[in-house]
Design an enzyme around this catalytic site. Structure first.
Site, PDB file in Angstrom:
ATOM      1  CG  HIS A 260      -2.003   0.997   1.181  1.00 11.95           C
ATOM      2  ND1 HIS A 260      -1.803   2.326   1.432  1.00 11.95           N
ATOM      3  CD2 HIS A 260      -3.308   0.857   0.867  1.00 11.95           C
ATOM      4  CE1 HIS A 260      -2.949   2.970   1.279  1.00 11.95           C
ATOM      5  NE2 HIS A 260      -3.885   2.100   0.934  1.00 11.95           N
ATOM      6  CG  ASP A 313      -8.696  -4.395  -2.192  1.00 14.76           C
ATOM      7  OD1 ASP A 313      -9.837  -4.109  -1.807  1.00 14.76           O
ATOM      8  OD2 ASP A 313      -8.016  -3.637  -2.914  1.00 14.76           O
TER       9      ASP A 313
END
Ligand code: CMC
Length: 372
Positions: A260, A313
């Site tokens: 990320h 996710d």
């Protein structure tokens, strides 16, 4: 023009001042309108968070009821469903959704308004319409008529029930609701930035939201959740997933659901929470233990091999899978949940607008002459 100020991918660049949310990596807290997002996920429902995002305060019982009613009774124009039915069923669900969000503008007499109060007023209707469109996307692609939400059910129950077309348990609704909150708002990711960039021209909310759907489709962003599920299904077992990840890494491929921009060497707090949700769902349903084991193995391998942690996710995908949600809807659900945060950003952009117009570091040729 100072090339020293250039940051590829705008990494670390502050591009907006906001009262909506902030990823505080030092305190390891996602702040949403002053609250810790994880506390919101554990203690309130998605409808409360919609109220918080739009009204800047958690709703009281009366406002909550009003919001839930608005979300569940928002009507999707029949012609928007007809447009969706005309699209090739093989078209990606996010492309169909993008078309539908854009088409909604045609049925709003105030569609062109960039007035923040008008946008705040119509936001619940838009969030409700988008959820109903997402819940019916697969059904319409299969030639079946859409099912409207039932005002007797809660918003989260309606959303899940319409997708899976069966009665859903309280534990399933709670897991789904938690995922909706986890996805509701997250500072300035690519899609929110895209929405704010479009809104900054004083273009309306429909244009800004349509840009956000386009952004969110990408596998580096929202599209990662469906890619995670395809990877887990391709592997089929914890041992096979470990092998698959090692092979992919050897080929220098990216493993979806890991890494990320903001949390690169830390665990995304939302992933930690959705992992808890997955555990609870496995216990409540009495199925899915192998899927959980597989995810944990993938997490361990990625940490050992790359020092990378899962993002939201990675754990949202198996939660949706255990809820029987079609994989093509994973990213559209991300957008539906995020529409609340996006609308808060569009309202905020229009309330304190300055046109986005950055500069470049030019690396092309100069001095060429036509015909020379
Ligand atoms: N698998 C393998 N290596 C990775 C991954 C990954 N998922 N993510 C980052 N890396 C490596 C990358 O190869 C690079 O290594 P090196 O320095 O050796 O070249 C290093 O980590 C830094 O990567 P980067 O691409 O420069 O970092 P970024 O900030 O541009 O990328 C990211 C962030 C999310 C695009 C990236 O982590 C990624 O591609 N992840 C997979 C896609 C994904 O799961 N996206 C969902 C993000 S969370 C939900 C959302 O908000 O959308």
């Amino acid at each position: 023009m100072q090339s020293a100020s250039y940051s590829p991918g705008l990494e670390g660049v502050i591009a907006a001042e906001t009262r909506i949310s902030f990823l505080d990596t030092e305190q390891e807290e996602i702040v949403v309108r002053g609250y810790n997002l994880l506390e919101l996920i554990r203690t309130v429902g998605y409808v409360d968070v919609v109220g918080l995002l739009l009204d800047e305060q958690l709703p009281d019982a009366q406002r909550r009821q009003q919001l839930e009613r608005e979300l569940c009774t928002a009507e999707v124009p029949q012609r928007v469903y007809e447009i969706l039915a005309l699209l090739p069923p093989a078209m990606h669900a996010m492309d169909r959704l993008r078309t539908a969000v854009s088409a909604l503008a045609g049925f709003d007499p105030n569609a062109n308004s960039a007035d923040p109060e008008e946008e705040r007023r119509k936001a619940p209707r838009l969030i409700g319409q988008i959820a109903q469109i997402v819940a019916n996307l697969t059904r319409i692609a299969g030639g079946q008529p859409p099912i409207p939400f039932d005002p007797q059910r809660s918003f989260a129950e309606n959303f899940l029930h319409t997708i899976v077309a069966r009665e859903v348990s309280a534990a399933e609704v709670r897991a789904f609701d938690q995922a909706l909150i986890a996805y509701s708002e997250h500072e300035l990711p690519n899609s929110t930035f895209a929405a704010r960039v479009v809104a900054s021209t004083l273009a309306d909310a429909y244009g800004a939201l349509t840009a956000a759907v386009a952004s969110l489709k990408g596998p580096l962003h929202g599209g990662a959740n469906e890619a995670v599920m395809y990877m887990l299904l391709e592997a089929g077992s914890a041992d096979a997933l470990e092998r698959l990840i090692r092979e992919k890494l050897a080929r220098k491929e990216r493993i979806m659901g890991f890494g990320h921009r903001v949390y690169m060497r830390r665990m995304d707090p939302r992933a930690q929470l959705l992992k808890e949700t997955l555990r609870e769902l496995v216990a409540a349903k009495g199925t899915g233990a192998e899927l959980l084991e597989m995810c944990e193995r993938g997490e361990a391998v990625m940490h050992a091999e790359k020092g990378l942690y899962p993002n939201l996710d990675y754990y949202a995908a198996p939660v949706y899978y255990l809820l029987d949600i079609p994989i093509e809807l994973y990213t559209p659900i991300f957008f539906a949940a995020r529409s609340a945060g996006l609308l808060a950003h569009i309202v905020e952009q229009h309330a304190q607008n300055r046109l986005y117009r950055p500069r470049v570091v030019y690396t092309g040729p100069r001095g060429l002459r036509v015909g020379a």
